[in-house]
Design a protein around this motif. Structure first.
Motif, short mmCIF file in Angstrom:
data_model
loop_
_atom_site.label_atom_id
_atom_site.label_comp_id
_atom_site.label_asym_id
_atom_site.label_seq_id
_atom_site.Cartn_x
_atom_site.Cartn_y
_atom_site.Cartn_z
N UNK A 174 80.92 -12.63 -130.16
CA UNK A 174 81.67 -13.74 -130.74
C UNK A 174 80.94 -14.28 -131.97
N UNK A 197 81.06 -17.79 -134.59
CA UNK A 197 81.66 -19.10 -134.89
C UNK A 197 81.08 -19.64 -136.19
N UNK A 253 73.01 -17.12 -130.75
CA UNK A 253 72.11 -17.15 -131.91
C UNK A 253 72.75 -18.08 -132.94
N UNK A 312 77.69 -20.57 -121.76
CA UNK A 312 77.85 -20.20 -123.16
C UNK A 312 78.73 -21.19 -123.94
N UNK A 313 79.93 -21.43 -123.41
CA UNK A 313 80.86 -22.25 -124.20
C UNK A 313 80.38 -23.67 -124.38
N UNK A 355 77.76 -23.65 -127.07
CA UNK A 355 78.37 -23.44 -128.40
C UNK A 355 79.05 -24.73 -128.87
N UNK A 356 79.79 -25.35 -127.99
CA UNK A 356 80.45 -26.62 -128.34
C UNK A 356 79.44 -27.66 -128.82
N UNK A 364 76.45 -27.19 -130.01
CA UNK A 364 75.87 -26.85 -131.31
C UNK A 364 76.82 -27.26 -132.43
N UNK A 365 78.09 -26.89 -132.25
CA UNK A 365 79.06 -27.26 -133.29
C UNK A 365 79.06 -28.77 -133.47
N UNK A 414 77.24 -19.25 -135.67
CA UNK A 414 76.76 -18.94 -134.33
C UNK A 414 77.23 -17.54 -133.96
N UNK A 415 76.31 -16.71 -133.46
CA UNK A 415 76.67 -15.37 -133.01
C UNK A 415 76.38 -15.27 -131.52
N UNK A 416 77.25 -14.58 -130.80
CA UNK A 416 77.02 -14.42 -129.36
C UNK A 416 76.89 -12.94 -129.02
#
Ligand SMILES: Nc1ncnc2c1ncn2[C@@H]1O[C@H](COP(=O)(O)OP(=O)(O)O)[C@@H](O)[C@H]1O
Ligand SMILES: Nc1ncnc2c1ncn2[C@@H]1O[C@H](COP(=O)(O)OP(=O)(O)O)[C@@H](O)[C@H]1O
Ligand SMILES: Nc1ncnc2c1ncn2[C@@H]1O[C@H](COP(=O)(O)OP(=O)(O)O)[C@@H](O)[C@H]1O
Lengths: 112, 438, 438, 438, 112, 112
Positions: free
Chosen positions: E98, E100, F5, F70-71, F74-75, F77-78, F91-93
């Motif tokens: 993924x 973002x 990442x 994970x989600x 990510x949230x 970080x955003x 962001x890379x997963x």
């Protein structure tokens, strides 16, 4: 092919290199990182002001290898880098899809 | 009758005029201050002061990144600590009126009378305060040199107590013996700017601390840890610059002897730097910057006792010869004997200073400095013998006292940091700081 | 009768007293040493010595990380090598008794008589050894300036031979011509502290080495390689500090001319630093630190030949004008002509020195320094013509000899490192060291 | 008869001889130059000059990696800008003939008569040009100290205008009041080397700039941003070295007062460095390098006004006491009051200078310096009162004028860089350069 | 989506950047690493003592791209970074799950 | 298990660390990188010569976590790293195959 990523103590790098050398694992990429894990914060000071520092210097060692080498290398890393204390670091394993040696253009396992 | 009276008057008048005229001169000679010499020694004091930060950088560049602050801190604290010790007690122990050739009396305790009342035999044409401060800078750099031996592992509190004891119990007596009217000077040993007092004493004491403390925990199979060689080069440059003040200033006057010392210092530094890289070129195929710097320092160490007593060509020879000796000491002897003199305080200062003191006994010449003595090369044997005795005394005394201080200290507190602290680096574990932040 | 005898005695006694009194003064004048001047020149020697490490840092910060040690090493080795060369042969070639205006005689070969016997016309009120060492520091820095042109590509062995030849065959004769009683000084050319001897000669020689060696292999499309600008700033600071000794010390006495040189030096440095960042501000919108530093150096280069001959306001104008010239040289001329003068030894020292020598012919004034000559602005034409001839002679001689030395050398050994060595960096490939270890 | 004639002749002859003999002395007193003092002050000028780069490194090591060039640039530009300002107008405003105790007349406008004609009451035994340049270096460092307060956020154009205005409208009058024959000196306030003129004025002005500009945008919760502490230590070493010139040079002669100032300066630096790390050790358990360095600077700040007036033991006490005060100011007071004096120009220089000026009023002693005044400890009250008035005047004047300049300036241009520029770092956004390239 | 990780000579970075630019591949992340592979050890010296150094300075370039761009980019890297000599470096390819873009919150291919 | 990442602005690191701390996510590895993306070039100068610089300093934060975390990460970080401006980062997963804690030898999720 797998990529083994070991985040270790800076002081373990030389012994690890030597140990891998003896296994005839030469290819590796190394760089300095800062890491946070279970290691407890330490205090630093700036003109009387206290700061909690939670990132510690570590070294990351990346080794890309054939699938069947993976376990042997991981074992070896554990063996030489383990002190049993918090802060010894972690090993992460990732899948690798392709490898190319730039100088020859070889691909896959033979590029290792 | 009148004439009879006039003649004496005539003479008398002349004399009065003469006396009046000479008064300022006489006064000046009474206080005996010379502005040129004073200017010279004040600035030289500054130059020698700058050598300690220079040494700190020289050393600091050679240690691991995680220990650089601890080296800088040790040198810095020595500047502070020895300055205070010197004012309170050190100066008077070294230069107070001689007590049976062993130690100075308490005339200048707390720098009493050093400012208010300037009668002092050593002082010559400069204010007493300037002489005393010039000498302080020697006490500082000497203690700082030792830190090279125990770098990267000593506890800070043990370090503080050690340095305070060492400067009081080792440096002050030694300075008295050689420069303060003590028994070594009476013996006829020459030490222009501190071959024995500064370099041998610190080098030997360094060796002992390295032995008592033991080796650093090995992380790297190899010895390369120098984290910043440009820092080491900068340190060397400041040392070279400061050494002009160290050696030329030791003439205590801006005169021809100062000029000679300047010349021999520069020459020995240059020659030794060249001979070090020549050896490296021959043995390794690659002359290194650290070699060039180490050679320059070795050369200046070696010329220190001889600076005001030998000709420039002798200085050239002294410089050319000292580097092979030191190179051998740091690369073979150390590995062979297995002590961990981290930054080679013994290998450079101990060995270089010993060679220099002997060389003084060989190359000193009255033709160059009439106030000196002739060495072996010019037919004098006495000086060489005196130098030899001086060296042996310095070795024995410095080694024994350092050993004693450390062992007493060891009974009270641990001398070394813990394994964890050593691994994390002294900067962060002892001083709570990182040298470099991103 | 008695009276007749007494009168002469009265007079006689007065005279004897007078003579006795004057004796020390007369003696002092006989040996002609002045402690103030001696103190001054010894310290100035230290300051000029410090300029070479200063230059090494100034340059070192501008090169790639992998080549910084090679720059530091070259400057350091020049200090060592030229020191030895100077003692053996260089000083006497420069300042020995003049042989037909071309070269100095061998009076001071191996520094013979420089220490033991101090009769020397140039020396004035300081020991001969101090004068000789002060001059040495000029020989060192001049050779060191050239390294900026051939940075990041010259072989170390070729470098050593080149520098030794250059200092002997180019610097020593030039110093003789201008300062040692040679034909240029007889012609009436003024060069207070070395505009021609130091800056033009090194700048022009640098240009020739850059042309003969060819360009560095291009890795980056852009020219930015400076790996550590704070190092460059530190170097500039040491240069500024040392230049006070360079220019003020060139008065050879701690007098009003020294004060004037101090003043003009600081003024020109300041003005040129300002005018460089003003140009940058106008042309780029962003004034840079490297610009401020480069300007200060250019200003000090330009004032060097004029320092003791011009008023502070003239120094201000010289400083303001030199930066635009040098800025144009390093940013346009170099790109246009396509030579790879890596760190702009020619662009700053060559151009700046040329401008300064001409400016001396324009701004020099006898009102400021009665021992000087009037420049064009004060009605004198002769000086300007002499400066012009001096510049041309220096350009031709330095360029031709450098070209000759390099071409002879080229026949014997390669001048450049291999492609692999250049790519790996000179530090590791030539000196077996890394500047920075993690 | 003959005899009668001879007697006067005898006397006459003696007198003539005497006069002849005294002539050179008289002449020397006429030109009144002393080579030792001149040598001293020229070199001290160099030392004080070096303090500004030293301060730049001291500060530069403490800021974030992305702002280090902006600090170095500001200090460098101050050297250039104030040098030119001083020559044109600053010196004459400070040291021109007094106009009602407020400001200097235009006698030395454009350094007119500073070189050509050296009659100046302040100058003593050195060339006027040297005195004027020595004083310039004080003007430079004072302005440079302020930069510590507004580090990491001020616009470069606003900075330039601010510094030019500040040095002209604040520094020059203050220097006149205290040293140029202005009303504060008439009041009896003593300020040996600039406790008020240099340290209080810059510290207080720094505080005002910090308040007017506002805080840096917070990125880190913690205050540790120092990107290179060895750089800070090097800067401290250069400051310590330069401060010898700053304080000893302020005697304007190489004499016993200079020696005293040298001694008290070193002592206070050492004692304050020790007391700072002792506090840290007690409160934090870890003595820091930055603490040792900050303490040394604080000690030298505090001794500055007192250097030539107090005994070494008084200096020791002053040094021991100043660090706790400054430590409290930078670690508690600043957080409590919430101003962002980035590098503690106020906390160290303002507080340290204030304490030092008061301490002068307490510890000054005529036994140490007969040309001084007795402080409270020696029975004098007048001096303490004069110091207090001097401090208050300096606080009020510096604070008000700085506030005024900044507010006028604010009406014309923005004082701060934009959010984006601050985030990207001033090096790249204002100067188009990176300090370190890989 | 793929992640291409190229460990190259530091001296090749500028040309590689230019070449990728011409392909309109802009996104990349770059950092300094130390690497060991087939390149033979060199000797370094510290006060007369010899040390074999087996880690050489390299630059790692990471490019995350759409699947079908992968080969083109790999080709290009080989083209501009190949000298044919040992030490040219290696390319590793990894799967990416993924992506973002933080500024907009876009995900997947459109975040590139 | 996933590897997240995040290439972010250096100025966002401290707040991100704090935010993750509050979620009780401690493990992370951080290092400095240079990045190129949509951010427009800036000009630098060297003695009057202009150079376009297209690599900007960024910080890379690597967090290895369980799949279902994970989600949330990510949230977060955003949330804390978003300014909305170009240059906020990416962001890379990636998939992770294995994790080992060196000090204990634990593997898989329990090594986190
Ligand atoms: N979840 C994680 N994601 C990324 N890196 C991690 C993670 N956990 C640990 N690390 C890295 O591993 C290093 C060692 O972890 P730490 O918890 O201190 O030791 P240990 O695992 O032995 O307890 C950390 O400094 C960090 O760099
Ligand atoms: N197995 C590997 N795992 C990780 N990195 C590797 C591996 N093999 C090579 N590398 C990296 O690639 C770089 C170049 O490899 P090297 O063997 O020197 O060149 P070549 O592949 O051209 O022979 C090394 O310095 C190292 O950083
Ligand atoms: N395709 C990519 N591959 C690898 N890293 C990338 C890629 N695209 C962006 N990056 C990294 O993310 C950072 C931010 O990207 P940028 O385009 O400047 O911001 P944004 O994505 O907010 O527009 C870059 O500096 C770079 O380090």
């Amino acid at each position: 092919m797998k990529k083994i990523e070991a985040v270790i103590r800076p002081t373990s790098l030389e012994v690890l290199k030597k140990a891998l050398n003896e296994m005839e694992v030469r290819g590796m990429t190394v760089y300095n990182v800062m890491g946070r894990g279970l290691q407890k914060d330490i205090k630093q000071y700036y003109r009387g002001q206290e700061v909690e520092v939670d990132l510690f210097p570590k070294v990351k060692v990346e080794i890309v290898c054939r699938d069947h080498w993976k376990d042997r290398i991981v074992e070896k890393i554990i063996k030489v880098c383990q002190t049993g204390q918090i802060g010894d670091g972690k090993i992460f394993v990732y899948p690798v899809e392709d490898i190319i040696r730039i100088s020859t253009g070889e691909r896959g396992d033979s590029a290792l | 009758m009148m004439l009879k009276n006039m003649l004496p008057r005539c003479i008398g008048l002349s004399l009065v005029l003469l006396v009046l005229m000479t008064y300022p001169v006489a006064a000046a000679e009474g206080s005996s201050l010379n502005s040129g010499d004073t200017a010279f020694l004040i600035i030289c004091t500054g130059l020698v002061m700058l050598m300690t930060p220079g040494l700190a950088l020289f050393y600091g560049g050679m240690v691991k990144r995680k220990n650089v602050l601890s080296i800088l801190m040790q040198c810095f604290v020595i500047m502070a600590l020895v300055s205070v010790q010197w004012i309170m007690i050190g100066y008077t122990l070294s230069f107070g009126s001689d007590i049976s050739g062993i130690i100075g009396g308490l005339d200048w305790l707390g720098f009493k009378n050093v400012v208010f009342n300037s009668d002092n035999a050593y002082v010559g044409t400069v204010p007493h305060s300037v002489f005393a401060l010039f000498q302080l800078m020697f006490a500082i750099i000497t203690a700082a040199i030792i830190t090279g031996s125990f770098a990267e592992r000593m506890r800070f509190s043990a370090f503080i107590i050690f340095i305070f004891s060492w400067t009081t119990l080792v440096y002050d007596p030694l300075a008295h013996w050689v420069w303060g009217g003590g028994f070594l000077s009476k013996l006829g040993a020459l030490d222009f700017a501190g071959g024995m007092v500064v370099h041998i004493s610190s080098g030997v004491s360094g060796l002992i601390t390295a032995l008592v403390l033991g080796k650093r925990r090995e992380e790297n199979p190899g010895p390369i840890v120098s984290h910043n060689l440009p820092m080491t080069v900068l340190g060397t440059a400041l040392l070279w610059f400061g050494w002009f003040g160290f050696n030329a200033g030791s003439a205590l006057k801006a005169d021809e002897i100062a000029g000679l010392a300047l010349l021999t210092t520069n020459t020995a530094a240059a020659a030794a730097s060249l001979s070090w890289i020549i050896i490296e070129w021959i043995r390794q195929g690659k002359p290194t910057v650290l070699g060039a710097a180490s050679g320059a320092v070795a050369g200046m160490v070696a010329i220190t006792p001889a600076a005001g007593f030998v000709s420039p060509l002798s200085a050239l020879i002294i410089g050319l010869l000292v580097s092979p000796l030191c190179y051998f000491a740091v690369s073979r002897l150390k590995t062979y004997l297995g002590y961990d003199d981290a930054l080679d305080a013994f290998g450079i200062h101990g060995i270089g200073g010993t060679f220099g003191a002997l060389a003084t006994g060989i190359f000193a010449s009255k033709r160059v400095n009439p106030a000196g003595v002739d060495g072996i090369l010019y037919g004098g044997v006495h000086l060489f013998r005196a130098e030899l005795i001086g060296i042996i005394v310095t070795y024995l005394y410095a080694a024994f006292m350092t050993w004693l201080i450390l062992n007493v200290l060891k009974g009270l507190i641990p001398l070394r940091v813990s394994r964890e602290e050593e691994e994390a680096g002294l900067d962060v574990s002892v001083h709570g700081e990182n040298a470099y932040n991103m």
